[in-house]
Design an enzyme around this catalytic site. Structure first.
Site, PDB file in Angstrom:
ATOM      1  N   ASP A  25      -7.235  47.931  -8.190  1.00  0.00           N
ATOM      2  CA  ASP A  25      -7.365  46.732  -9.018  1.00  0.00           C
ATOM      3  C   ASP A  25      -8.505  46.956 -10.010  1.00  0.00           C
ATOM      4  O   ASP A  25      -9.686  46.952  -9.636  1.00  0.00           O
ATOM      5  CB  ASP A  25      -7.643  45.513  -8.139  1.00  0.00           C
ATOM      6  CG  ASP A  25      -7.483  44.203  -8.894  1.00  0.00           C
ATOM      7  OD1 ASP A  25      -7.271  44.245 -10.118  1.00  0.00           O
ATOM      8  OD2 ASP A  25      -7.570  43.142  -8.251  1.00  0.00           O
ATOM      9  N   GLU A 120      -3.047  46.834 -11.847  1.00  0.00           N
ATOM     10  CA  GLU A 120      -2.955  46.742 -10.396  1.00  0.00           C
ATOM     11  C   GLU A 120      -1.796  47.600  -9.898  1.00  0.00           C
ATOM     12  O   GLU A 120      -0.726  47.638 -10.508  1.00  0.00           O
ATOM     13  CB  GLU A 120      -2.730  45.277 -10.017  1.00  0.00           C
ATOM     14  CG  GLU A 120      -2.760  44.955  -8.559  1.00  0.00           C
ATOM     15  CD  GLU A 120      -2.538  43.470  -8.325  1.00  0.00           C
ATOM     16  OE1 GLU A 120      -2.445  43.078  -7.150  1.00  0.00           O
ATOM     17  OE2 GLU A 120      -2.431  42.698  -9.302  1.00  0.00           O
TER      18      GLU A 120
END
EC number: 2.7.7.7
Length: 462
Positions: A25, A120
């Site tokens: 992330d 992500e």
């Protein structure tokens, strides 16, 4: 082994006894790219998103989050919380190359990489061909090397969570953001999950959380202790049984290296509320054209047509129709979309309109018999809609936009209005730049592409 379209049975499932699933992330991604490319914004609150009266926040830097600003918040509310932040429109031509670089680095770890969004992704290290230990120490070494490579290549930080499943990896990556690595040994995942809020579990939204709270369930550990039968009684077999499994860290979902599109859609936000039904039906036809073109380009068709209508009071309505056959015909999608719109009360006006097609498959038998459906049927008495949707924050010079001046070189727009545009001349490898103001029609000033970022160790241009 990558997944074939529509099939996942050949994809290996994660080994729950090893912390080999990573969740990557990028930290405050859009805002971080802006701060990287604009030295004057480093260490300061930055908000990226719609900058007009109806805009919403896409990403806020961590300096802006201190003021309570978060994603999906109306920009007007964010400005009241932090009026001195830099409010910038998005630069997707700058974000996409960075995302591609990070995903390429992830694929060097394993062929099993499942992108979730631009910033992500999941990685299953069990798909590596070179083998090697995948215990806590081995996974930690791999993940730390990846984080260092991302920083060197892009100048950005990435938080990584590692565990025996997607669920645990996702939760772990969010525990110590930004710029952190959390590896959860499978033997310790129950202890990690127990004190966390039930909202940490995917699928538990505000309504489900309130329902659980009324019965005394606030943490994941409380769900695990409750037992499957109790949760099924409260939430039904599918949701309750799945929730009980997740509360114990049981998540067999594989990391699928080829993510299949669940839907194809297009939407427009209008600068002023629209009330004319014929005009709105015309715009639905144009949106249907765009959706159909994307379906054809991807070799897809779908059975369910959905429209999205956001009214003047921000109430959002969705209406769907499932067909007996899949289609990628603009005429057919547009026809059903207009019929769905006719059942909606448009009094007061519409500020957003969208069309989507879901229930996708690789071919449409009906389309093989409908060659004459290529051109949609639209009302010829209405004007052509612009190629791109008109947004309420559209302007010639957008805050954050990359520009170049014949005398001063590359820079970015700080603001514009009243016939003037203010530019700061700087880039990712320069000191904080100077500000200059020009007439907004100055022929020496022009839009430009994003500045080049040189990875650490690369020589600066002579």
């Amino acid at each position: 082994m990558s997944a074939r379209r529509g099939r996942i049975e050949d994809v290996p499932y994660p080994d729950p006894t090893r912390p080999a699933v990573l969740h990557l992330d990028l930290d405050a991604f859009f805002a971080a790219v802006e701060q990287r490319d604009k030295p004057s914004l480093r260490g300061k609150p930055v908000v990226v998103g719609g900058v007009g009266g109806r805009g919403v926040v896409a990403t806020a830097s961590y300096e802006a989050r201190v003021f309570g600003i978060g994603s999906a918040m109306p920009t007007g509310q964010a400005r009241r919380l932090c009026p001195n932040a830099a409010y910038l429109g998005g630069r997707f031509d700058a974000y996409r190359p960075v995302s591609e670089q990070v995903m390429a680095l992830a694929r060097e770890l394993s062929p099993l990489v499942e992108p979730v969004s631009m910033d992500e992704a999941y990685v299953d290290l069990g798909g590596r061909e070179d083998g090697g230990p995948l215990d806590v120490d081995g996974v930690t070494e791999i993940a730390e090397r990846f984080r260092a490579d991302v920083r060197a290549r892009t100048g950005l930080t990435v938080s990584v969570g590692a565990g025996g499943s997607k669920l645990v990896a996702k939760i772990a990556s969010d525990l110590r953001k930004p710029d952190a690595l959390v590896v959860v040994p499978p033997a310790e995942q129950a202890e990690l999950l127990a004190p966390l809020s039930v909202k940490k579990i995917p699928g538990v939204g505000a309504v489900s959380a309130q329902q659980l709270a009324r019965h005394g369930f606030h943490t994941i550990g409380q769900l695990a202790v409750a037992g499957e039968q109790e949760l099924v009684r409260l939430l039904g077999r599918a949701h309750g049984g799945g929730l009980w499994a997740l509360s114990r860290g049981i998540d067999p979902r594989p990391v699928i290296s080829t993510r299949e599109a669940k839907s194809v859609s297009a939407e427009s936000t209008f600068g002023m509320d629209l009330t004319d039904r014929r005009d709105l039906e015309h715009r639905l036809g144009r949106l249907s054209e765009r959706v159909a073109a994307r379906l054809v380009e991807q070799g897809l068709a779908g059975r369910t047509v959905t429209i999205k209508v956001r009214r003047y009071d921000f109430q959002t309505l969705n209406r769907s129709r499932t067909l007996q056959h899949a289609t990628s015909s603009a005429k057919e999608v547009g026809g059903h979309a207009r019929e769905l719109l006719r059942a909606i009360d448009l009094a007061g006006g519409v500020r957003l309109l969208g069309v989507g097609v879901s229930g996708l498959t690789e071919y449409a038998q009906a389309d093989l018999l409908s060659a004459d459906d290529v051109e949609p049927v639209l009302d010829p008495d209405l004007p052509e809609e612009p190629e791109e949707p008109v947004r309420d924050d559209a302007e010639e010079w957008r805050p954050g936009q990359d520009v170049c001046h014949d005398e001063h070189g590359p820079g970015w727009v700080q603001g514009s209005g009243a016939g003037r545009v203010t530019v700061r001349f700087e880039g990712p490898h320069t000191p904080v730049g100077r500000i200059r103001t020009f007439a907004d029609d100055d022929p020496a000033l022009r839009p430009a592409g994003p500045p080049e970022y040189l990875p650490q160790g690369d020589p600066a241009p002579g």
